[in-house]
Write an enzyme that holds these catalytic residues in place. Sequence first.
Site, short mmCIF file in Angstrom:
data_model
loop_
_atom_site.label_atom_id
_atom_site.label_comp_id
_atom_site.label_asym_id
_atom_site.label_seq_id
_atom_site.Cartn_x
_atom_site.Cartn_y
_atom_site.Cartn_z
N GLY A 8 14.26 -5.48 29.47
CA GLY A 8 13.08 -4.48 28.78
C GLY A 8 11.90 -5.29 28.09
O GLY A 8 10.93 -4.95 28.28
N THR A 9 12.35 -6.41 27.52
CA THR A 9 11.35 -7.34 26.84
C THR A 9 10.26 -7.49 27.58
O THR A 9 9.06 -7.53 27.35
CB THR A 9 11.87 -8.29 25.90
OG1 THR A 9 12.97 -7.79 24.90
CG2 THR A 9 10.92 -9.14 25.04
N ASN A 59 15.86 2.86 19.00
CA ASN A 59 16.98 2.09 19.25
C ASN A 59 17.92 2.06 17.91
O ASN A 59 19.35 1.56 18.04
CB ASN A 59 16.95 0.59 19.95
CG ASN A 59 16.03 -0.08 18.92
OD1 ASN A 59 14.83 0.27 18.39
ND2 ASN A 59 16.40 -1.32 18.41
N GLN A 111 16.69 2.91 25.87
CA GLN A 111 17.68 3.66 25.57
C GLN A 111 17.90 5.05 26.15
O GLN A 111 18.91 5.60 25.43
CB GLN A 111 17.39 3.63 23.88
CG GLN A 111 17.65 2.64 23.00
CD GLN A 111 19.01 1.85 22.97
OE1 GLN A 111 19.89 2.65 23.15
NE2 GLN A 111 19.15 0.64 22.57
N SER A 136 16.43 -1.82 30.70
CA SER A 136 17.45 -2.79 30.66
C SER A 136 18.76 -2.45 31.31
O SER A 136 19.37 -1.53 30.86
CB SER A 136 17.66 -3.54 29.19
OG SER A 136 16.38 -4.40 28.88
N THR A 185 12.28 -16.55 42.02
CA THR A 185 13.41 -16.02 42.80
C THR A 185 14.16 -14.81 42.09
O THR A 185 14.73 -15.11 41.03
CB THR A 185 14.31 -17.05 43.06
OG1 THR A 185 13.47 -18.09 43.78
CG2 THR A 185 15.47 -16.58 44.04
N CYS A 240 18.65 -7.54 18.23
CA CYS A 240 17.40 -8.69 18.35
C CYS A 240 17.20 -9.08 17.31
O CYS A 240 16.53 -10.22 17.17
CB CYS A 240 16.29 -7.90 19.39
SG CYS A 240 16.63 -7.32 20.95
#
Length: 383
Positions: A71-72, A152, A180, A200, A238, A331
């Site tokens: 997500g970041t 969140n 979320q 995520s 990749t 985080c």
Amino acid sequence: MRQVYLDSAATTQMRTEVIDEMTRVMKEVYGNPSSTHSYGRSAKSLIENARKSIAKQLNVTAAEIIFTSGGTEADNLAIHSCVRDLSVERIITTKIEHHAVLYIIDYCKEKYGTQVEFLDLQECGTPDYDHLEKLLKDDAKKTLVSLMHINNEIGNKLDIYRVGKLCRDHNAFFHSDCVQSIGHYEMDFASLPVDFTAVSAHKFHGPKGVGFAFIRKGTGLKPLILGGSQERGIRAGTESVHNIIGMELALTMAYENLEKERDYVKGLKEYFKNQLTEKIPGVKFNGNCGDHENSTFTLLNVCLPCPADKAAMLLFTMDLKGIACSKGSACQSGSQKGSHVLTNVLRDEDLNKPSLRFSFSIFNTQEELDYVVDVLVEYLASI
């Protein structure tokens, strides 16, 4: 010692089926997806089938799904590129967004001189939609609105359709962090007026280190990571084949079992809330998290009736008792600062009391919640 995991908003336990499928892929499909030989083609085929499956779940085209590390990265991609490449000069957001959004907005402000407007918040932490409409009426500058779908920390749900319509009506881009919510709520992006979102896998029982960005076709977003033509040229590097396959399976299973599992987790939250209310007089629930209609069913942010000078050992005590929960975003767990969300939402009298975020999943039970309530009652009685 008993172990109780109530921190699924930080990360979820992986489903056994997901682990098994990822293991199979790592053993059997190890070619580079960019290689033209059969090993590479096999890996590429798996990735593209996963992309189509995810796109189908969200009712978008496969070309609008770009795999990322999580997500970041997806948040950074959307916001940074909007400013750098799409002539966005103003960003409208709130002070209670995830730091993956707030930090890149700060960066854009410093590097590009981007104007940043913070929406007023209602007492519960919900953005003031009238204030948003007022700001959008001033459309002299190309604008990006960035508001997360579900907070969140306190679980507040954004009226995402209302915000999206306001943005469309005023020719503004709309980015929403859906980390979320994807995998927990049905999302139809064909009708949902959102231009960019972030997802995520580890929030819906998939692997860590993989996610995706939804980028609506025609927006013109440019890459941040250069070095190859992977992901339609939007994200070089990749692809992590086993992670992508694990994410797709986790998302598929989440939506196949959505109604049953949501009802189960919602029941856990309601039970926990009722037990806390009954056994801890003076307990409060931060934001909208005590309200099923206006918050997610997956978490409860609890303000406990405890003096500030007696609260320092609470989280440590919970850990000693085998209970995993959080005082804020994972985080920020290494930071000594308090929650920026609660700082902007709570009154001073409650801000000085300890607040804990408990977040639930299908792997939790009522018996576990009874144990947690007993530990809290015992701790509060001892101070």
